[in-house]
Design a protein around this motif. Structure first.
Motif, mmCIF file in Angstrom:
data_model
loop_
_atom_site.group_PDB
_atom_site.id
_atom_site.type_symbol
_atom_site.label_atom_id
_atom_site.label_comp_id
_atom_site.label_asym_id
_atom_site.label_seq_id
_atom_site.Cartn_x
_atom_site.Cartn_y
_atom_site.Cartn_z
ATOM 1 N N LEU A 31 84.812 77.286 85.760
ATOM 2 C CA LEU A 31 85.322 76.631 84.550
ATOM 3 C C LEU A 31 84.281 77.257 83.621
ATOM 4 O O LEU A 31 84.823 77.678 82.385
ATOM 5 C CB LEU A 31 84.984 75.129 84.337
ATOM 6 C CG LEU A 31 86.120 74.363 85.388
ATOM 7 C CD1 LEU A 31 85.920 72.929 85.219
ATOM 8 C CD2 LEU A 31 87.605 74.649 84.955
ATOM 9 N N PHE A 60 91.465 74.936 83.714
ATOM 10 C CA PHE A 60 91.207 73.456 84.437
ATOM 11 C C PHE A 60 92.213 72.996 85.271
ATOM 12 O O PHE A 60 92.460 72.586 86.151
ATOM 13 C CB PHE A 60 90.524 72.421 83.299
ATOM 14 C CG PHE A 60 90.028 71.296 83.920
ATOM 15 C CD1 PHE A 60 88.560 71.093 83.864
ATOM 16 C CD2 PHE A 60 90.840 70.309 84.257
ATOM 17 C CE1 PHE A 60 88.210 69.701 84.434
ATOM 18 C CE2 PHE A 60 90.361 68.909 85.033
ATOM 19 C CZ PHE A 60 88.834 68.756 84.915
ATOM 20 N N THR A 84 83.219 69.161 79.060
ATOM 21 C CA THR A 84 83.241 68.835 80.769
ATOM 22 C C THR A 84 81.920 68.665 81.427
ATOM 23 O O THR A 84 80.842 69.134 80.993
ATOM 24 C CB THR A 84 83.876 70.204 81.306
ATOM 25 O OG1 THR A 84 85.087 70.555 80.745
ATOM 26 C CG2 THR A 84 84.016 70.072 83.032
#
Length: 272
Positions: A162, A168, A212
């Motif tokens: 990522l 994602f 994230t």
């Protein structure tokens, strides 16, 4: 001869007039035995009371059904009497139990009639429920996504992917073992963090919008990679209006009052 005919006609008229009230008092004659209207009235009152307690009207078609039920009961009663069931020991035992049940039900019905739930009580209970549903001051809801895998190394590899620009949603669809959210790109929708397991909740609340997790989050389900898409102030759930739920609230409170009354009677009783 003419006088005799007139006398007979008058007598028949008088007898018919006298018979009218008797007929009006019965709903049917079964095998020569009248079925009094009072039985039907008693059943109608019982059904009406039950309907009032639930807040639902009695369907119009019930009138004919109740009449047929009363007639059927008379038919079955006559057959039971013909077979001498009234004289059996088993019948007497059940009648005693039925007598107790009827008396107890009448006791509770009288208590409820004398201790109804007022509109003010029902409204106070409604307000309490609404207040309990309201979110705490400053509470927030998170629109999050996650990718769930079995091993920590898998989660670390996904985080690295990522950071290099991996998508994602695509990774979640291919690798997440959460069947509910995986097919939707890991989307969990809007939720209060309290609705998740503690480890997930704690990690979620540390993230800002668009962030994230830098490290895998371990829970009883496996390892999570979490992303927060958005954050908003928590909203209270939409609840029905008081008038729409008043019958249900009153019924529930009436049952609570009755249970308390029963507990008080048991507490006062001397049982040896």
């Amino acid at each position: 001869m003419k006088k005799q005919i007139l006398a007979a006609t008058a007598a028949a008229f008088v007898m018919g007039a006298l018979a009218l009230p008797a007929v009006a008092q019965n709903i049917a004659i079964v095998n020569g035995k009248p079925v009094p209207k009072t039985r039907l009235v008693a059943l109608e009152e019982q059904v009406a009371e039950q309907a009032a307690r639930t807040g639902r009207p009695v369907p119009p078609e019930m009138a004919g059904q109740m009449r047929e039920q009363v007639i059927a009961m008379e038919i079955f009663m006559q057959e039971a009497q013909k077979q001498g069931i009234e004289g059996s020991e088993n019948f007497r035992k059940k009648m005693e139990m039925a007598r107790q049940s009827v008396m107890i039900n009448e006791l509770f019905n009288q208590y409820q009639e004398k201790n109804p739930v007022s509109d003010a009580e029902a409204k106070a209970e409604y307000d309490r429920i609404v207040g309990a549903q309201a979110p705490a001051a400053g509470a927030k809801e998170y629109k999050a996504r996650h990718i769930l895998v079995e091993k920590e190394d898998q989660a670390k590899a996904i985080i690295a992917q990522l950071k290099k620009g991996g998508n994602f949603d695509d990774i979640a669809k291919k690798q997440s073992k959460d069947p509910g959210s995986g097919a939707n790109g890991g989307d969990l929708g809007w939720a209060n963090p309290a609705g998740y397991v503690p480890e997930f909740s704690d990690a979620l609340k540390k993230l800002n919008k668009g962030q994230t997790t830098d490290a895998p989050v371990k829970s009883q389900f496996g390892y999570h990679v979490i992303r927060v898409d958005d954050i908003r102030e928590a909203k209270a759930p939409e609840l029905p209006k008081f008038d729409d739920v008043k019958p249900q609230i009153a019924q529930q409170m009436q049952q609570q009052k009755l249970m308390k009354y029963q507990e008080e009677l048991r507490a006062k009783a001397k049982v040896e």
